[in-house]
Design an enzyme around this catalytic site. Structure first.
Site, PDB file in Angstrom:
ATOM      1  CG  HIS A 188      -0.854 158.539  95.415  1.00 24.51           C
ATOM      2  ND1 HIS A 188      -2.014 159.134  95.868  1.00 24.51           N
ATOM      3  CD2 HIS A 188      -0.033 158.467  96.494  1.00 24.51           C
ATOM      4  CE1 HIS A 188      -1.885 159.412  97.161  1.00 24.51           C
ATOM      5  NE2 HIS A 188      -0.695 159.004  97.552  1.00 24.51           N
ATOM      6  CD  GLU A 189       2.752 155.919  96.729  1.00 24.03           C
ATOM      7  OE1 GLU A 189       3.560 156.621  97.385  1.00 24.03           O
ATOM      8  OE2 GLU A 189       1.611 155.676  97.125  1.00 24.03           O
ATOM      9  CB  CYS A 218      -2.275 159.982 101.079  1.00 22.13           C
ATOM     10  SG  CYS A 218      -0.476 160.113 101.134  1.00 22.13           S
ATOM     11  CG  LEU A 219      -0.344 154.664 103.870  1.00 26.24           C
ATOM     12  CD1 LEU A 219       0.859 153.738 103.706  1.00 26.24           C
ATOM     13  CD2 LEU A 219      -1.392 154.054 104.784  1.00 26.24           C
ATOM     14  CD  GLN A 263       3.765 158.374 101.258  1.00 24.49           C
ATOM     15  OE1 GLN A 263       3.974 157.612 100.320  1.00 24.49           O
ATOM     16  NE2 GLN A 263       2.610 158.410 101.911  1.00 24.49           N
ATOM     17  CG  HIS A 277       3.965 160.883  97.877  1.00 29.01           C
ATOM     18  ND1 HIS A 277       3.692 161.794  98.873  1.00 29.01           N
ATOM     19  CD2 HIS A 277       2.962 159.978  97.919  1.00 29.01           C
ATOM     20  CE1 HIS A 277       2.570 161.452  99.490  1.00 29.01           C
ATOM     21  NE2 HIS A 277       2.103 160.358  98.916  1.00 29.01           N
ATOM     22  N   GLY A 294       0.760 151.774  98.349  1.00 24.57           N
ATOM     23  CA  GLY A 294       1.950 152.424  97.826  1.00 24.57           C
ATOM     24  C   GLY A 294       2.596 153.299  98.877  1.00 24.57           C
TER      25      GLY A 294
END
Length: 153
Positions: free
Chosen positions: A130-131, A88-89, A51, A134, A46
């Site tokens: 999660h996304e 997380c990226l 991000q 963000h 995701g």
């Protein structure tokens, strides 16, 4: 399409609230395509627009079952809960256990501007949550019950 740079923990943009997408134009379509390409390049599941440095309410998610490109997503229903590891990226090298719903329904717009409702269970529900977090400046580390990793955040 182009790869975008992923913003890392400590970048102020990750803590800001994203703005609603009012018009779905070529810039938004390109953003979603770039996010998809970046997601696959980074081997993630995701990615949210903040991000990649864009404060717009847009996410892409693919847990291996096909890509979801969601504009202005919002959770309209959730049930159950379970605890599992997340990463997380934007926070490489850190994982933690986070409690999330095990089922969600998300209302959003697709790339054509049509309202859709998508459902997710387990990992897909976790990825949606999660996304969407963000988009509100919330990182998974804010919700961690138990953290693992070499970085001390």
């Amino acid at each position: 399409m182009a790869l975008r740079n992923i913003r890392k923990y400590g970048d102020d943009i990750l803590r800001k609230k994203s703005k609603k997408v009012d018009v779905i134009n070529n810039r938004i379509i390109t953003l979603l395509k770039d996010m998809e390409e970046t997601l696959y390049e980074e081997d993630g599941i995701g990615l949210a627009a903040p991000q990649v440095g864009v404060l717009k309410r847009a996410i892409v998610v693919d847990i291996g079952e096909g890509i979801y490109k969601l504009i202005n997503p919002e959770i309209i229903y959730s049930e159950g809960s379970y605890i599992d590891k997340e990463g997380c990226l934007s926070i490489p090298g850190v994982q933690g256990e986070v409690k999330r719903p095990n089922k969600v329904k998300v209302k959003a717009l697709n790339e054509k501007g049509e309202e859709i409702i998508v459902e997710g269970e387990n990992l897909l529900a976790r990825a949606f949550c999660h996304e969407i977090d963000h988009l509100n400046g919330i990182l998974f580390i804010d919700k961690v019950i138990k953290k693992e990793g070499e970085n001390n955040i």
